[in-house]
Write a protein that holds these residues in place. Structure first.
Motif, mmCIF file in Angstrom:
data_model
loop_
_atom_site.group_PDB
_atom_site.id
_atom_site.type_symbol
_atom_site.label_atom_id
_atom_site.label_comp_id
_atom_site.label_asym_id
_atom_site.label_seq_id
_atom_site.Cartn_x
_atom_site.Cartn_y
_atom_site.Cartn_z
ATOM 1 N N TYR A 187 0.839 -1.192 0.000
ATOM 2 C CA TYR A 187 0.000 0.000 0.000
ATOM 3 C C TYR A 187 0.880 1.250 0.000
ATOM 4 O O TYR A 187 1.759 1.411 0.853
ATOM 5 N N ILE A 188 0.605 2.137 -0.979
ATOM 6 C CA ILE A 188 1.393 3.365 -1.145
ATOM 7 C C ILE A 188 0.574 4.548 -0.651
ATOM 8 O O ILE A 188 -0.585 4.727 -1.026
ATOM 9 N N SER A 189 1.173 5.384 0.185
ATOM 10 C CA SER A 189 0.490 6.549 0.739
ATOM 11 C C SER A 189 0.039 7.497 -0.356
ATOM 12 O O SER A 189 0.820 7.894 -1.228
ATOM 13 N N ASN A 190 -1.238 7.861 -0.341
ATOM 14 C CA ASN A 190 -1.750 8.842 -1.301
ATOM 15 C C ASN A 190 -0.993 10.158 -1.215
ATOM 16 O O ASN A 190 -0.751 10.824 -2.222
ATOM 17 N N ARG A 191 -0.605 10.546 -0.010
ATOM 18 C CA ARG A 191 0.114 11.811 0.160
ATOM 19 C C ARG A 191 1.461 11.773 -0.541
ATOM 20 O O ARG A 191 1.893 12.768 -1.127
ATOM 21 N N ALA A 192 2.133 10.646 -0.446
ATOM 22 C CA ALA A 192 3.433 10.523 -1.102
ATOM 23 C C ALA A 192 3.285 10.610 -2.620
ATOM 24 O O ALA A 192 4.091 11.259 -3.302
ATOM 25 N N VAL A 193 2.266 9.961 -3.148
ATOM 26 C CA VAL A 193 2.007 10.025 -4.592
ATOM 27 C C VAL A 193 1.626 11.445 -4.989
ATOM 28 O O VAL A 193 2.086 11.972 -6.014
ATOM 29 N N PHE A 194 0.791 12.095 -4.178
ATOM 30 C CA PHE A 194 0.393 13.477 -4.441
ATOM 31 C C PHE A 194 1.610 14.387 -4.507
ATOM 32 O O PHE A 194 1.738 15.213 -5.425
ATOM 33 N N GLU A 195 2.514 14.263 -3.554
ATOM 34 C CA GLU A 195 3.727 15.094 -3.538
ATOM 35 C C GLU A 195 4.583 14.842 -4.774
ATOM 36 O O GLU A 195 5.185 15.778 -5.317
ATOM 37 N N GLN A 196 4.614 13.588 -5.209
ATOM 38 C CA GLN A 196 5.375 13.278 -6.414
ATOM 39 C C GLN A 196 4.750 13.927 -7.639
ATOM 40 O O GLN A 196 5.436 14.551 -8.459
ATOM 41 N N TRP A 197 3.439 13.824 -7.774
ATOM 42 C CA TRP A 197 2.760 14.408 -8.931
ATOM 43 C C TRP A 197 2.796 15.931 -8.907
ATOM 44 O O TRP A 197 2.806 16.578 -9.965
#
Length: 247
Positions: A187-197
Motif C-alpha cells: 500500500y502506497i500513501s496517497n500523500r506521497a504520490v500526491f507530492e510526487q505528482w
C-alpha cells in the motif's frame, strides 16, 4: 392534522416536530439563495434546503478542516465536549463518553432523528472571536480526490523515488486503507504520490485547476454559512445545534 395530537401521529408526528424545530433554528445566508455548482456550471435556487448544509462534495472534509490544528480542534470541538451539569439536568443530555451532548428529545423511529451536539452562547462568542477562516490546509479528502482522478487518467507513479516509509503492508495501515493505493500487495500513501505528482508541472496544474481551486471555494462557502448562522444565533442570545435526520 387539525384537531389531532402530535403524540398520536407516530413517525409522522416525530418528523413534523423535527422539521418545525429545524425551521426555528436556521437563517438562510444571502449567498445561499442561488447556488452555481463550480464543477458543472449549473445554477439553481433549489440547491439550498433550509437548515440542511447541502455541500455534499465537501461535507466529509468539514470535520477534518475543523481539526486541522489543535487550536481549531479545540474551538470546534465545543459541540461535543461534556456539557455543564446544569445543562445536563435541564436538557436531559446523555453526557456519556461517546454522546456528550446528544439529546433524545424524540421517540426512537426509523427516521433516526436527533440532536448530535450543540454550543451555548458563550461558546459561540468564544469561537467567533478566535476562529481563523478561509485557510487552505492540505486535507486527506482533497489528496484522495486528486489521486483518484490521476488514477483514472493512468498517471505514472515512480516507485523508486518514493520514501520507504510511504509503502506499507495491509497490517500496518489497519483501517486507513482508503488513504493508500494498492500495488503488488503493498500500500502506497496517497500523500506521497500526491507530492510526487505535484513536482510534475502538467499534473500540478491539472490538480490545482480541477480539484484544489473548486474544493477550497466550496469548503469556504460551508465555513461562511456556518459562521453566518452562529452570528445570527449570538446576536439573539441563542445557542446553536447540530442535528441529523436519516429518512
Amino acid at each position: 392534522l387539525e384537531g389531532k395530537s402530535l403524540a398520536s401521529l407516530g413517525n409522522f408526528g416525530d418528523l413534523l416536530k423535527f422539521h418545525l424545530f429545524a425551521t426555528l433554528c436556521c437563517e438562510i445566508p444571502p449567498w445561499s439563495v442561488k447556488y452555481s455548482n463550480p464543477y458543472t456550471g449549473f445554477t439553481s435556487n433549489q440547491w439550498y434546503d433550509g437548515a440542511i448544509i447541502w455541500h455534499e462534495e465537501v461535507g466529509f472534509a468539514w470535520h477534518e478542516y475543523c481539526a486541522r490544528d489543535e487550536e481549531m480542534q479545540e474551538l470546534w470541538g465545543a459541540f461535543y465536549r461534556p456539557a455543564p451539569p446544569d445543562l445536563v439536568r435541564l436538557l436531559h443530555i446523555n453526557n456519556d463518553e461517546y454522546h456528550s451532548r446528544s439529546m433524545n428529545i424524540y421517540s426512537e423511529t426509523e427516521t433516526e432523528m436527533g440532536i448530535n451536539g450543540f454550543m451555548a452562547l458563550e461558546e459561540i462568542q468564544h469561537l467567533l472571536e478566535h476562529v481563523r477562516t478561509h485557510e487552505r490546509p492540505l486535507l486527506d479528502w482533497l489528496v484522495d480526490e486528486c489521486i483518484r482522478d490521476g488514477e483514472e487518467k493512468y498517471w505514472v507513479i515512480n516507485m523508486e523515488t518514493l520514501d520507504k516509509d510511504a509503502i506499507k503492508t495491509e497490517e500496518e495501515i489497519e483501517e486507513e486503507s482508503w488513504h493508500y493505493l494498492k500495488r503488488q500487495g503493498m500500500y502506497i500513501s496517497n500523500r506521497a504520490v500526491f507530492e510526487q505528482w505535484m513536482k510534475i508541472p502538467h499534473h500540478q496544474a491539472e490538480m490545482e485547476e480541477h480539484h484544489m481551486r473548486h474544493f477550497y471555494k466550496m469548503l469556504h462557502m460551508v465555513e461562511d454559512e456556518i459562521l453566518h448562522r452562529m452570528r445570527f444565533a449570538a446576536e439573539r442570545g441563542w445557542g446553536i445545534l447540530v442535528m441529523s435526520a436519516k429518512l
